[in-house]
Design an enzyme around this catalytic site. Sequence first.
Site, PDB file in Angstrom:
ATOM      1  N   ARG A 108      46.883   1.077  23.671  1.00  0.00           N
ATOM      2  CA  ARG A 108      46.099   1.878  22.724  1.00  0.00           C
ATOM      3  C   ARG A 108      46.697   1.801  21.328  1.00  0.00           C
ATOM      4  NH1 ARG A 108      47.404   5.060  19.469  1.00  0.00           N
ATOM      5  NH2 ARG A 108      48.601   6.339  20.916  1.00  0.00           N
ATOM      6  N   GLY A 148      52.015  -0.991   6.894  1.00  0.00           N
ATOM      7  CA  GLY A 148      53.348  -0.604   6.459  1.00  0.00           C
ATOM      8  C   GLY A 148      53.341   0.592   5.528  1.00  0.00           C
ATOM      9  N   GLU A 151      58.889   4.470   5.984  1.00  0.00           N
ATOM     10  CA  GLU A 151      60.123   3.828   5.543  1.00  0.00           C
ATOM     11  C   GLU A 151      61.322   4.416   6.281  1.00  0.00           C
ATOM     12  OE1 GLU A 151      58.624   2.698   1.028  1.00  0.00           O
ATOM     13  OE2 GLU A 151      60.429   3.925   1.289  1.00  0.00           O
ATOM     14  N   LEU A 257      45.486   6.915   8.312  1.00  0.00           N
ATOM     15  CA  LEU A 257      46.187   7.602   9.387  1.00  0.00           C
ATOM     16  C   LEU A 257      45.263   8.558  10.121  1.00  0.00           C
ATOM     17  CD1 LEU A 257      49.648   8.461   7.763  1.00  0.00           C
ATOM     18  CD2 LEU A 257      49.085   6.585   9.312  1.00  0.00           C
ATOM     19  N   ARG A 261      44.712   8.798  14.107  1.00  0.00           N
ATOM     20  CA  ARG A 261      44.935  10.035  14.846  1.00  0.00           C
ATOM     21  C   ARG A 261      43.745  10.383  15.724  1.00  0.00           C
ATOM     22  NH1 ARG A 261      46.967  12.655   9.225  1.00  0.00           N
ATOM     23  NH2 ARG A 261      49.170  12.031   9.364  1.00  0.00           N
ATOM     24  N   LEU A 356      56.154  14.193  42.176  1.00  0.00           N
ATOM     25  CA  LEU A 356      56.571  12.951  42.810  1.00  0.00           C
ATOM     26  C   LEU A 356      58.019  12.975  43.282  1.00  0.00           C
ATOM     27  CD1 LEU A 356      53.889  12.054  41.460  1.00  0.00           C
ATOM     28  CD2 LEU A 356      54.984   9.885  40.952  1.00  0.00           C
ATOM     29  N   GLY A 357      58.768  14.013  42.910  1.00  0.00           N
ATOM     30  CA  GLY A 357      60.153  14.114  43.323  1.00  0.00           C
ATOM     31  C   GLY A 357      60.978  12.935  42.842  1.00  0.00           C
ATOM     32  N   GLU A 381      52.095   8.967  13.519  1.00  0.00           N
ATOM     33  CA  GLU A 381      50.843   9.420  12.889  1.00  0.00           C
ATOM     34  C   GLU A 381      50.887  10.923  12.617  1.00  0.00           C
ATOM     35  OE1 GLU A 381      49.569   6.864  12.157  1.00  0.00           O
ATOM     36  OE2 GLU A 381      49.564   5.419  13.807  1.00  0.00           O
TER      37      GLU A 381
END
Length: 402
Positions: A108, A148, A151, A257, A261, A356-357, A381
């Site tokens: 995704r 980009g 930073e 962005l 989102r 699930l232990g 984001e």
Amino acid sequence: MDKATKAPESTADPGPLRDPLELLDTSRLLSGEERDIQASVRGFLADRVRPHLGRWFEEAHFPRDLVPELGKLGLLGMHLEGYGCAGTNATSYGLACLELEAADSALRSFVSVQGSLSMYSIRRYGSEEQRRLWLPRLASGTAIGCFGLTEPDFGSDPANMRTRAVRVGSDWILNGSKQWITNGSIADVATVWAATEEGIRGFLVPRGTPGFTATDIGHKQSLRASITSALSFDDVRLPASAQLPEARGLGAPLSCLNEARFGILFGAVGAARDCLQTALSYADARVQFGRPISSFQLTQRKLADMAVALNTSMLLALHLGRLKDAGRIRPEQVSVGKLNNVRQAIAIARECRTILGANGISLDYSPLRHANNLESVLTYEGTEEIHTLVVGQALTGQSAYR
């Protein structure tokens, strides 16, 4: 027993749900086309992706050979119009993100960055020449893009970015660095944001431009099947045609962005659904004290609470999808969706691991892999804290960022 305290009567036992989202029958809220798109993506992932997910995560491998197949399915920039893009509605895009993240957040993330960041920035802010050059290739998957903005020292505070672009004649000279960039080292073109004398502007930097380097970031415990890079710009000379002409100020990258989102708030539902499906299946098969653990009250309490949270998140995602399709969605509403749905998804993933232990730590099962991935989704984001402040400002009218 008092009549008011009796358990609800049922004329027939419908049996266990195949999909925990059937609890509220949310598929009835979708159009036939939306259901078909979702089913098509789910079928592709079941055949081409799911058998390999554990290995890809363990080996930190991104399946780059899948990119043209994603393009052929119409998933890259699918909610954009023209230039080879599918032009679906926003809800269909969200449902595709749901299915992609139900497999793995890395997939995704790739589709989000390609379509909602790289392609959207070019479609919304680029020149016609830039659109014709890049969008058909990005839509088909024959080219890859990245975005980009973040930073090393400025993530939540991009207004103070240190990357600079200076005019020299008709050209621009770009210097600086970017960090945590999905697709960075495999991208054919990077949308790069830089401070200029005119404010923050966007530039398209093709792979191979002298002075532009991308280095992969390793040793990750999250999003291991995704390529994450650092970008460096050392006196990179760009022609005037590299500038995104319609991008002026910080609002331009922030709008991109917001597009990403939106995909995340659907994607988080997919990760949570996959975890809960896994836990339900395991609890039904796992026998302790002579009975499947799904028959114990404590387990059913966990499953019921998670199913309620999951279905509530799905209803929120669909509501926001309809608002976006109507052109009425606001940034703070997207923040509500991202904040709530990622928060709920990571809680569900962790709780499913407990069902699930000890087996829950194995890559044979998905919840802990999803939980690890969602640690990144919780941060990128816009962190949980930033989205909290966005909602707080919408409620109070007061900015609390500083």
